[in-house]
Design a protein around this motif. Structure first.
Motif: not given
Lengths: 292, 445
Positions: A147, A149-153, A239, B269-270, B421-422
């Motif tokens: 993921d 762009l949606t994985d905060s790492k 995110p 989230t995208n 969102q998190n």
């Protein structure tokens, strides 16, 4: 001519408009930002003077540290990808081979594309369901679907790479011009002494590019610390706030939360940070100018 | 070289600052403020009144905003032919453009304002208090009694003529998908978890959400909170509840559990509205979250298959009790008037008129009974069945909360949006969520 250049009045006459313009559109806003960062101010009403409170708050804000970290990651990736790959490509193209002209142009194409177009392109490629990158892993039989762009790492790395990719052509063009300007006889002499092509470039060309590298490094690092548009378009800082940079923090404070004073403090910090980095680069890569 | 580098950095810095200092794009106003002279102040309703030009800043983006606006302007032409409106289309920018207008003393005569704009402009004396006009033009009498909360702000004054009523967020579902796959429409968290697992096993996305925008994330969180605490996020905003209270923490935990179990589409989230709505409209997602304004589009795409459900709760008793607590609501907002407009009464009159007609068209032609003012004209376009159901539910509603744009504390709002969102990523803990919210709440002014 010499007489003319010695004329102080003439110097003043010709530099004054530029100096004036620079002061008004660059220097004055910076001073204003520093001044405003000492206020609690919503951008519209009067505002109250709170001296350094905004800065104290900034250093206690976890988003600030996320932003700082992301800015540094962004800068590092930019420096590594743009200058690293840019150098390899510049040397390759400078050698000249069939089709090198076409490559030279094509490396530069992303630079002239709108950042929005580039971001949309990569958004599609990064898509976790049907994006090209995951599909490539799938086709190769490697189970590494992400993921992106949606994985905060991973998000900040993915975004930084897009920017690095887009403006690599620019660094490449600068490096290519510099490589081409290295006098042929130095390399010839090295070759006569029995140096391999690789060694000749490593020992002669690259050291002679020091000034260019300095410039490229300043561009890449300040560009990274300043990054904004890519995250604005690609993730909206998300995110959560995992892809914030200082510029994004500034935007959020001023426009989403309505704290212009706090945003100015973030901006002021960014100015200082960029100045420090620039001075450090100039200090570290300081060397005597080579004259050909 | 050194000099050049320093110059370069300064330039970069300057561009950064430009984003902060002033995104001023001042627009020529000379034409807009050719205001009426003092003589024209006496209710210029007749054709012989002096021609007046007013600048208006309004939403004009899609069918839902263009058609009611055009209708309102056409009606205004009949009622006050001397008034000409110059439209400045509202940008989707958290009010930046409007605030810039205000900062440069260039505010349009009439503008659409939400609660945050009202609060900011109130402090800087940019917005006109409309108390006297609300009664003078009979606007108060035309308000729906249930929507009076959209007329008056916390300080007891009116700053905008509202048109939108109390809107709600709904959890839509695809009746056919539930039936075909033998999944029970969930009433408890356990049943919700069972549904998530069942749909995932069949390769169907359980719940589609456009979480690239932050408010749907807040709405989903708020829905879960309302099952145990009907006040929802509104209580946090007002400071009468704390994020560590059981209702708030449990809601976060439940969402994290469900997200981890695969409730949301990959990369949620995208996803933007078009992408997320497509999943639901094409029958690839069983549930979808959006405001009640989605009813028309959902009905158009899915017909009778589309419906909305009451939000699952901890157990059957809580489910029955929670049915009447709805997420969402309305807040003070609507067409407001600049404090610096030349003829205040005329501008207020036009703003009030536009609001009334805007609401009227939404009711009669846009299948939307949720408006702030009473409409005495017959409906042109019939309400879809889901809207009929909602119309029946509305009188039974015992409590509503807020949409994220209805929160009064901007700092808390930004923190809640980011934290919610998190929650949708699955790699976030409830403790972290509580911590992040508390940080914004503690230092909030």
């Amino acid at each position: 001519m010499r007489k003319f250049l010695g004329n102080k009045a003439a110097i003043l006459l010709f530099t004054l408009p530029a100096l004036l313009l620079y002061t008004v559109i660059v220097f004055y806003p910076i001073l204003q930002t520093f001044y405003r960062s000492t206020f609690e101010w919503d951008g519209l009403s009067e505002g109250t003077f709170i001296f350094l409170d905004n800065y104290i708050r900034l250093f206690q804000d976890s988003i600030f540290y996320t932003s700082l970290y992301n800015g540094l990651v962004f800068a590092a990736i930019l420096a590594f990808v743009q200058i690293g790959i840019g150098t390899v490509l510049a040397f390759a193209v400078a050698e000249g081979f069939r089709g090198s002209k076409i490559l030279r142009i094509s490396y530069f194409i992303p630079v002239v594309l709108s950042i929005t177009v580039v971001c949309q392109l990569w958004l599609a490629m990064y898509n976790s369901e049907y994006g090209l990158i995951n599909k490539v892993f799938e086709a190769l039989g490697i189970s590494y679907r992400q993921d992106w762009l949606t994985d905060s790492k991973t998000a900040i790395f993915a975004i930084a790479f897009v920017n690095a990719w887009q403006y690599m052509g620019y660094q490449f063009a600068l490096l290519l011009a510099a490589v081409k300007s290295v006098p042929e006889q130095y390399l010839e002499a090295a070759r006569i002494d029995g140096a391999s092509k690789f060694k000749a470039h490593l020992k002669i060309t690259i050291p002679m590019l020091a000034e260019t590298y300095k410039f490229c490094l300043v561009l890449a690092i300040t560009g990274g610390l300043n990054a904004f548009a890519n995250m604005f378009i690609m993730t909206g800082g998300g995110p959560g706030n995992s892809t914030y940079t200082l510029t994004y923090l500034m935007y959020r404070s001023a426009f989403r939360v309505g704290e212009f004073g706090y945003g100015s403090a973030a901006a002021a910090f960014l100015v200082i940070e960029c100045l420090i980095v620039t001075l450090a680069i100039n200090k570290l890569i300081a060397r005597e100018r080579i004259t050909f | 070289m050194k000099k050049m580098a320093v110059t370069l950095v300064s330039l970069l810095a300057a561009t950064t600052l430009a984003a902060c200092g002033s995104t001023s794009e001042p627009k020529e106003t000379s034409s807009a403020t050719k205001a009426p002279t003092a003589a024209a102040t006496t209710a210029p309703a007749k054709a012989d009144a002096k021609p007046v030009k007013l600048r208006i800043y309004a939403q004009y983006a899609d069918e839902d905003t263009k058609t009611p606006y055009d209708y309102a302007v056409a009606e205004l032409k009949k009622e006050m032919p001397n008034v000409e409106l110059e439209l400045d289309i509202q940008a989707q920018d958290d009010g930046q453009k409007l605030k810039t207008y205000a900062a440069t003393g260039n505010l349009p005569d009439i503008f659409q304002a939400g609660l945050d704009i009202i609060d900011t402009f109130k402090k800087s004396n940019n917005i006109l208090m409309l108390d006297e006009y609300v009664t003078k033009f009979g606007f108060k009498d035309k308000m729906q009694p249930s929507a009076m909360n959209t007329l008056v702000t916390d300080d007891g004054h009116t700053y905008a003529f509202p048109y939108a009523g109390n809107e709600v967020a709904l959890l839509y579902y695809n009746k056919d998908l539930f039936q075909q796959n033998g999944v029970k429409v969930p009433t408890t968290y356990d049943e919700m978890m069972a549904a998530v697992k069942a749909f995932n096993a069949k390769g169907i996305t359980p719940l589609s959400i456009f979480a690239k925008e932050k408010w749907p994330c807040v709405a989903l969180y708020d829905m879960f909170v309302t099952r145990a605490e009907p006040g929802g996020i509104n209580k946090l905003d007002k400071g009468t509840a704390k994020a560590e209270d059981a209702a708030y923490k449990t809601a976060a935990e439940k969402i994290i559990e469900l997200v981890k179990a695969g409730m949301l589409p990959k990369g949620a989230t995208n996803l933007n509205y078009d992408q997320a709505a497509a999943l639901y409209h094409e029958g690839k997602a069983a549930m979808f979250i959006n405001g009640q304004w989605e009813i028309e589009a959902a009905t158009k795409a899915l017909g009778d298959k589309a419906g909305y459900m009451y939000i699952p709760a901890a157990d059957a008793a809580a489910y029955d009790k929670g049915k009447t607590a709805f997420s969402g609501s309305g807040g003070p907002g609507g067409y407001a008037v600049s404090a610096n407009t030349k003829d205040k009464e005329l501008a207020a009159k036009v703003a009030s008129f536009i609001s009334l007609k805007y609401a009227e068209y939404k009711f009669t032609n846009r299948s939307n009974p949720i408006v702030a003012t009473k409409v005495d004209k017959p409906v042109v376009k019939q309400f879809p069945p889901m809207m009929e159901q909602l119309s029946k539910d509305i009188p039974k509603i015992t409590s509503t909360t807020a949409f994220s744009w209805g929160l009064s504390n901007p700092k808390f709002k930004a923190a809640l949006e980011d934290a919610s969102q998190n929650l949708m990523t699955g790699n976030y803990t409830a403790d972290q969520f509580v911590k992040d919210l508390n940080k914004a709440a503690v230092t909030a002014k």
